[in-house]
Design a protein around this motif. Sequence first.
Motif, short mmCIF file in Angstrom:
data_model
loop_
_atom_site.label_atom_id
_atom_site.label_comp_id
_atom_site.label_asym_id
_atom_site.label_seq_id
_atom_site.Cartn_x
_atom_site.Cartn_y
_atom_site.Cartn_z
N ILE A 1 12.20 2.20 11.20
CA ILE A 1 11.48 1.86 9.98
C ILE A 1 11.96 0.51 9.45
O ILE A 1 13.16 0.27 9.33
CB ILE A 1 11.63 2.97 8.91
N LEU A 2 11.01 -0.37 9.17
CA LEU A 2 11.34 -1.70 8.67
C LEU A 2 11.86 -1.61 7.23
O LEU A 2 11.53 -0.68 6.50
CB LEU A 2 10.09 -2.60 8.71
N GLU A 3 12.61 -2.62 6.84
CA GLU A 3 13.13 -2.65 5.47
C GLU A 3 12.01 -2.80 4.45
O GLU A 3 12.16 -2.39 3.29
CB GLU A 3 14.13 -3.79 5.32
N ARG A 4 10.88 -3.36 4.86
CA ARG A 4 9.72 -3.52 3.97
C ARG A 4 9.03 -2.17 3.72
O ARG A 4 8.16 -2.08 2.86
CB ARG A 4 8.71 -4.48 4.59
N VAL B 1 0.85 -1.20 0.00
CA VAL B 1 0.00 0.00 0.00
C VAL B 1 0.88 1.24 0.00
O VAL B 1 2.05 1.20 0.39
CB VAL B 1 -0.94 0.04 1.22
N THR B 2 0.28 2.34 -0.42
CA THR B 2 0.96 3.63 -0.41
C THR B 2 0.10 4.64 0.34
O THR B 2 -1.08 4.82 0.03
CB THR B 2 1.20 4.13 -1.83
N LEU B 3 0.70 5.27 1.32
CA LEU B 3 0.04 6.30 2.09
C LEU B 3 0.59 7.65 1.64
O LEU B 3 1.80 7.79 1.43
CB LEU B 3 0.30 6.12 3.59
N ARG B 4 -0.30 8.63 1.54
CA ARG B 4 0.12 9.92 1.00
C ARG B 4 -0.04 11.02 2.03
O ARG B 4 -0.98 11.00 2.82
CB ARG B 4 -0.72 10.24 -0.23
N CYS B 5 0.88 11.96 1.98
CA CYS B 5 0.86 13.09 2.91
C CYS B 5 1.16 14.39 2.16
O CYS B 5 2.18 14.48 1.47
CB CYS B 5 1.88 12.88 4.01
N SER B 6 0.30 15.37 2.34
CA SER B 6 0.57 16.71 1.83
C SER B 6 0.87 17.61 3.01
O SER B 6 -0.01 17.81 3.87
CB SER B 6 -0.62 17.24 1.03
N PRO B 7 2.06 18.16 3.09
CA PRO B 7 2.41 19.00 4.25
C PRO B 7 1.70 20.35 4.20
O PRO B 7 1.09 20.70 3.20
CB PRO B 7 3.92 19.17 4.11
N ARG B 8 1.81 21.08 5.27
CA ARG B 8 1.31 22.45 5.30
C ARG B 8 2.04 23.26 4.25
O ARG B 8 3.22 23.01 3.98
CB ARG B 8 1.55 23.08 6.67
N SER B 9 1.35 24.24 3.72
CA SER B 9 1.95 25.09 2.71
C SER B 9 3.23 25.74 3.26
O SER B 9 3.22 26.34 4.34
CB SER B 9 0.94 26.18 2.31
N LEU C 1 4.37 0.66 2.05
CA LEU C 1 4.46 -0.49 2.95
C LEU C 1 4.23 -1.74 2.11
O LEU C 1 3.20 -1.86 1.45
CB LEU C 1 3.39 -0.39 4.05
N SER C 2 5.19 -2.66 2.14
CA SER C 2 5.06 -3.84 1.29
C SER C 2 5.11 -5.12 2.13
O SER C 2 5.47 -5.08 3.31
CB SER C 2 6.17 -3.85 0.23
#
Lengths: 115, 113
Positions: free
Chosen positions: A60-63, A19-27, A78-79
């Motif tokens: 952080i895991l290697e996966r 899966v892929t999680l996405r984050c948009s930071p504050r401007s 995350l794989s």
Amino acid sequence: DSGVTQTPKHLITATGQRVTLRCSPRSGDLSVYWYQQSLDQGLQFLIQYYNGEERAKGNILERFSAQQFPDLHSELNLSSLELGDSALYFCASSSGEGLGSTEAFFGQGTRLTVV
Amino acid sequence: AQSVTQLDSQVPVFEEAPVELRCNYSSSVSVYLFWYVQYPNQGLQLLLKYLSGSTLVKGINGFEAEFNKSQTSFHLRKPSVHISDTAEYFCAVTQYNNNDMRFGAGTRLTVKP
């Protein structure tokens, strides 16, 4: 509203998937941090990017892998998912490179459930 | 590496009573200390932080914390709590020039009417 946007809010997937999680930071914020919150491990720092470059690495895991793109949004990949990866994943952003000098603003998180 | 211990997992108090949430840290070098609050289904919000200078730090929502280097503590206090203060509170520490912020296990504050 912190100004940090995370998508999706909820994700249910099977073991072994990616899966892929996405984050948009504050401007204007250049730093993005990823955290994992689980019942047994609590809140754990995963990784930080500053202006596209990796700055700090935690448990952080290697996966797992992350990157920050030129538009400063970040993705956490995350794989080979395991049941134990089920957790709330937070993204935070700050304007500076260091946590001491600037405040980190947290998103509302992505709740990942692995079944 | 630095670490944080929050001594109470749950703290129930009555409305308008004072409260103290305890936090002890461990580090071989100088640190920055933080308190965050997490309301249900929300991300973390910074309450206050200690970087240097005055050991008494005032934050939002009437909270304050005192840095005690000799006791390696950073306890959070509020003289009179409200129902709306019910939330999970996290103490966190990071070393100078190190962005690996370590969080405590959290203290669930429940304010009863």
